[in-house]
Structure formats: C-alpha cells, structure tokens
Motif scaffolding. Structure first.
Motif, PDB file in Angstrom:
ATOM      1  N   GLN A 116       5.512  -0.966  22.051  1.00  0.00           N
ATOM      2  CA  GLN A 116       5.833   0.267  22.480  1.00  0.00           C
ATOM      3  C   GLN A 116       7.014   0.840  21.774  1.00  0.00           C
ATOM      4  OE1 GLN A 116       6.891   1.186  26.769  1.00  0.00           O
ATOM      5  NE2 GLN A 116       6.199   3.266  26.655  1.00  0.00           N
ATOM      6  N   TYR A 117       6.798   2.185  21.528  1.00  0.00           N
ATOM      7  CA  TYR A 117       8.265   2.784  20.841  1.00  0.00           C
ATOM      8  C   TYR A 117       8.168   4.199  21.230  1.00  0.00           C
ATOM      9  CZ  TYR A 117       8.275  -1.314  17.778  1.00  0.00           C
ATOM     10  OH  TYR A 117       8.151  -2.664  17.341  1.00  0.00           O
ATOM     11  N   GLU A 118       9.334   4.551  21.241  1.00  0.00           N
ATOM     12  CA  GLU A 118       9.703   6.236  21.380  1.00  0.00           C
ATOM     13  C   GLU A 118       9.898   6.673  20.126  1.00  0.00           C
ATOM     14  OE1 GLU A 118      12.147   9.566  23.593  1.00  0.00           O
ATOM     15  OE2 GLU A 118      11.873   7.450  24.698  1.00  0.00           O
ATOM     16  N   VAL A 119       9.035   7.594  19.623  1.00  0.00           N
ATOM     17  CA  VAL A 119       9.401   8.181  18.532  1.00  0.00           C
ATOM     18  C   VAL A 119       9.152   9.709  18.626  1.00  0.00           C
ATOM     19  CG1 VAL A 119       8.431   8.630  16.129  1.00  0.00           C
ATOM     20  CG2 VAL A 119       8.150   6.168  17.235  1.00  0.00           C
ATOM     21  N   ASN A 120      10.297  10.568  18.188  1.00  0.00           N
ATOM     22  CA  ASN A 120      10.406  12.027  18.369  1.00  0.00           C
ATOM     23  C   ASN A 120       9.968  12.379  19.708  1.00  0.00           C
ATOM     24  OD1 ASN A 120      11.029  14.429  17.126  1.00  0.00           O
ATOM     25  ND2 ASN A 120       9.058  15.044  16.760  1.00  0.00           N
ATOM     26  N   GLY A 121      10.373  11.659  21.001  1.00  0.00           N
ATOM     27  CA  GLY A 121      10.163  12.333  21.970  1.00  0.00           C
ATOM     28  C   GLY A 121       8.635  11.720  22.561  1.00  0.00           C
ATOM     29  N   GLN A 122       7.935  11.005  21.840  1.00  0.00           N
ATOM     30  CA  GLN A 122       6.651  10.652  21.959  1.00  0.00           C
ATOM     31  C   GLN A 122       6.417   9.076  22.252  1.00  0.00           C
ATOM     32  OE1 GLN A 122       3.169  12.397  20.068  1.00  0.00           O
ATOM     33  NE2 GLN A 122       4.538  13.655  18.970  1.00  0.00           N
ATOM     34  N   ASP A 123       5.929   8.367  23.357  1.00  0.00           N
ATOM     35  CA  ASP A 123       5.683   7.193  23.324  1.00  0.00           C
ATOM     36  C   ASP A 123       4.390   6.887  22.605  1.00  0.00           C
ATOM     37  OD1 ASP A 123       7.716   6.675  25.113  1.00  0.00           O
ATOM     38  OD2 ASP A 123       6.488   7.241  26.780  1.00  0.00           O
ATOM     39  N   ILE A 124       4.317   5.847  21.759  1.00  0.00           N
ATOM     40  CA  ILE A 124       3.491   5.333  20.932  1.00  0.00           C
ATOM     41  C   ILE A 124       3.275   3.822  20.958  1.00  0.00           C
ATOM     42  CG2 ILE A 124       3.748   7.734  19.313  1.00  0.00           C
ATOM     43  CD1 ILE A 124       4.464   5.481  17.157  1.00  0.00           C
ATOM     44  N   ALA A 125       2.220   3.325  20.510  1.00  0.00           N
ATOM     45  CA  ALA A 125       1.959   1.958  20.489  1.00  0.00           C
ATOM     46  C   ALA A 125       1.842   1.654  18.790  1.00  0.00           C
ATOM     47  CB  ALA A 125       1.061   1.395  21.358  1.00  0.00           C
ATOM     48  N   VAL A 126       2.447   0.581  18.374  1.00  0.00           N
ATOM     49  CA  VAL A 126       2.094   0.183  17.122  1.00  0.00           C
ATOM     50  C   VAL A 126       1.770  -1.276  16.982  1.00  0.00           C
ATOM     51  CG1 VAL A 126       3.027  -0.320  14.841  1.00  0.00           C
ATOM     52  CG2 VAL A 126       3.960   1.548  16.270  1.00  0.00           C
ATOM     53  N   TYR A 127       0.738  -1.682  16.384  1.00  0.00           N
ATOM     54  CA  TYR A 127       0.155  -3.128  16.239  1.00  0.00           C
ATOM     55  C   TYR A 127      -0.027  -3.513  14.907  1.00  0.00           C
ATOM     56  CZ  TYR A 127      -1.687  -0.304  20.145  1.00  0.00           C
ATOM     57  OH  TYR A 127      -2.138   0.730  21.201  1.00  0.00           O
ATOM     58  N   HIS A 128       0.090  -4.886  14.904  1.00  0.00           N
ATOM     59  CA  HIS A 128       0.266  -5.551  13.537  1.00  0.00           C
ATOM     60  C   HIS A 128      -1.136  -6.468  13.509  1.00  0.00           C
ATOM     61  CE1 HIS A 128       2.403  -8.418  10.470  1.00  0.00           C
ATOM     62  NE2 HIS A 128       1.360  -7.869  10.006  1.00  0.00           N
ATOM     63  N   VAL A 129      -2.334  -6.143  12.865  1.00  0.00           N
ATOM     64  CA  VAL A 129      -3.490  -6.772  12.884  1.00  0.00           C
ATOM     65  C   VAL A 129      -4.137  -6.758  11.605  1.00  0.00           C
ATOM     66  CG1 VAL A 129      -5.740  -6.888  13.810  1.00  0.00           C
ATOM     67  CG2 VAL A 129      -3.925  -6.047  15.027  1.00  0.00           C
ATOM     68  N   ASP A 130      -4.512  -8.145  10.980  1.00  0.00           N
ATOM     69  CA  ASP A 130      -4.865  -8.283   9.800  1.00  0.00           C
ATOM     70  C   ASP A 130      -4.097  -7.555   8.509  1.00  0.00           C
ATOM     71  OD1 ASP A 130      -7.239  -9.468  10.936  1.00  0.00           O
ATOM     72  OD2 ASP A 130      -8.409  -7.549  10.713  1.00  0.00           O
ATOM     73  N   GLY A 131      -2.624  -8.062   8.785  1.00  0.00           N
ATOM     74  CA  GLY A 131      -1.960  -7.598   7.696  1.00  0.00           C
ATOM     75  C   GLY A 131      -1.282  -6.239   7.564  1.00  0.00           C
ATOM     76  N   LYS A 132      -2.052  -5.426   8.516  1.00  0.00           N
ATOM     77  CA  LYS A 132      -2.029  -3.994   8.573  1.00  0.00           C
ATOM     78  C   LYS A 132      -1.215  -3.403   9.797  1.00  0.00           C
ATOM     79  CE  LYS A 132      -5.907  -3.059   5.480  1.00  0.00           C
ATOM     80  NZ  LYS A 132      -7.076  -2.220   5.284  1.00  0.00           N
ATOM     81  N   PHE A 133      -0.772  -2.214   9.831  1.00  0.00           N
ATOM     82  CA  PHE A 133       0.024  -1.896  11.051  1.00  0.00           C
ATOM     83  C   PHE A 133      -0.881  -0.526  11.412  1.00  0.00           C
ATOM     84  CE2 PHE A 133       2.902  -4.210   8.941  1.00  0.00           C
ATOM     85  CZ  PHE A 133       3.884  -4.745  10.182  1.00  0.00           C
ATOM     86  N   TRP A 134      -1.156  -0.403  12.467  1.00  0.00           N
ATOM     87  CA  TRP A 134      -1.884   0.543  13.168  1.00  0.00           C
ATOM     88  C   TRP A 134      -1.090   1.141  14.391  1.00  0.00           C
ATOM     89  CZ3 TRP A 134      -6.565   1.207  10.684  1.00  0.00           C
ATOM     90  CH2 TRP A 134      -6.981   0.229  10.171  1.00  0.00           C
ATOM     91  N   ALA A 135      -1.475   2.461  14.657  1.00  0.00           N
ATOM     92  CA  ALA A 135      -0.500   3.206  15.821  1.00  0.00           C
ATOM     93  C   ALA A 135      -1.438   4.204  16.791  1.00  0.00           C
ATOM     94  CB  ALA A 135       0.490   4.027  15.241  1.00  0.00           C
ATOM     95  N   THR A 136      -1.229   4.318  18.039  1.00  0.00           N
ATOM     96  CA  THR A 136      -2.051   4.977  18.860  1.00  0.00           C
ATOM     97  C   THR A 136      -0.861   5.547  19.855  1.00  0.00           C
ATOM     98  OG1 THR A 136      -2.424   3.162  20.598  1.00  0.00           O
ATOM     99  CG2 THR A 136      -4.065   3.430  18.861  1.00  0.00           C
ATOM    100  N   ALA A 137      -1.606   6.424  20.615  1.00  0.00           N
ATOM    101  CA  ALA A 137      -0.786   6.879  21.925  1.00  0.00           C
ATOM    102  C   ALA A 137      -0.568   5.614  22.890  1.00  0.00           C
ATOM    103  CB  ALA A 137      -1.473   7.868  22.619  1.00  0.00           C
ATOM    104  N   ASP A 138       0.600   5.601  23.461  1.00  0.00           N
ATOM    105  CA  ASP A 138       0.879   4.433  24.157  1.00  0.00           C
ATOM    106  C   ASP A 138       0.223   4.273  25.548  1.00  0.00           C
ATOM    107  OD1 ASP A 138       2.371   1.862  24.586  1.00  0.00           O
ATOM    108  OD2 ASP A 138       3.473   3.147  26.265  1.00  0.00           O
TER     109      ASP A 138
END
Length: 101
Positions: free
Chosen positions: A19-41
């Motif tokens: 989980q990360y807070e970015v510009n006032g929004q909580d988002i989730a970042v994932y590392h899967v299959d060598g790539k990075f993905w992001a969703t709302a947290d």
C-alpha cells in the motif's frame, strides 16, 4: 492525468504487493511476472487493504473477507459490482510511477 513516483523496483519483490499513499490517494502496487500493476487500495466490500492482500498470480485476495480481484483489470471475481479502479504504471530506470487523475 498526472504521473507520480511511487517506489523503487527493489521495494517490491516478485509476487508481492504493498500500500502507498500517492497524491492523497491510497493505492496498491503489485509486482507480478516481472511487471508492476496498480489498483485502488480499498476493497469495496469492507475497506480491506488490497496492498496487504495475498497474491495468487494476477489475483489479489482481500485480507479481511477474501474477495478476489484481477489486478490487471480491477474486476472482482466474487461480485460483479465490486470492481476496483486500476491505474497505468510505468518503470523508468529503477523507479515505479503511477498515473492518477
């Protein structure tokens, strides 16, 4: 859309999310299959942190009640009305960036 630095690539090992807070929004970042993905947290069911959920391939499982989401599309696999937002991710050198509205 604006682009924000979230973390370094080394901050997330393969198969992990956070989980990360970015510009006032909580988002989730994932590392899967060598790539990075992001969703709302937050899981729309009861607000569980998806960034702290368990990853099973490209599916994140909410730690509170087990709702499952496809991290590439935001689709909820348990409830058709439970979709979460996804965000474009880019990697430059060793830094992960997310595009947010």
């Amino acid at each position: 859309m604006a682009k924000y630095k979230v973390c370094k690539t080394s901050d997330l090992v393969e198969g992990q999310g956070n989980q990360y807070e970015v510009n006032g929004q909580d988002i989730a970042v994932y590392h899967v299959d060598g790539k990075f993905w992001a969703t709302a947290d937050f899981c729309p069911h009861r607000g569980g942190s998806l960034g702290h959920g368990k990853l099973d391939g490209k599916t994140v499982i909410c730690p509170n009640h087990g709702w499952q989401f496809d991290i590439t599309t935001g689709e909820c696999l348990n409830n058709v009305s439970g979709e979460v937002d996804t965000f474009e991710v880019s990697v430059e050198a060793d830094e992960v960036f997310v595009e947010l509205p």
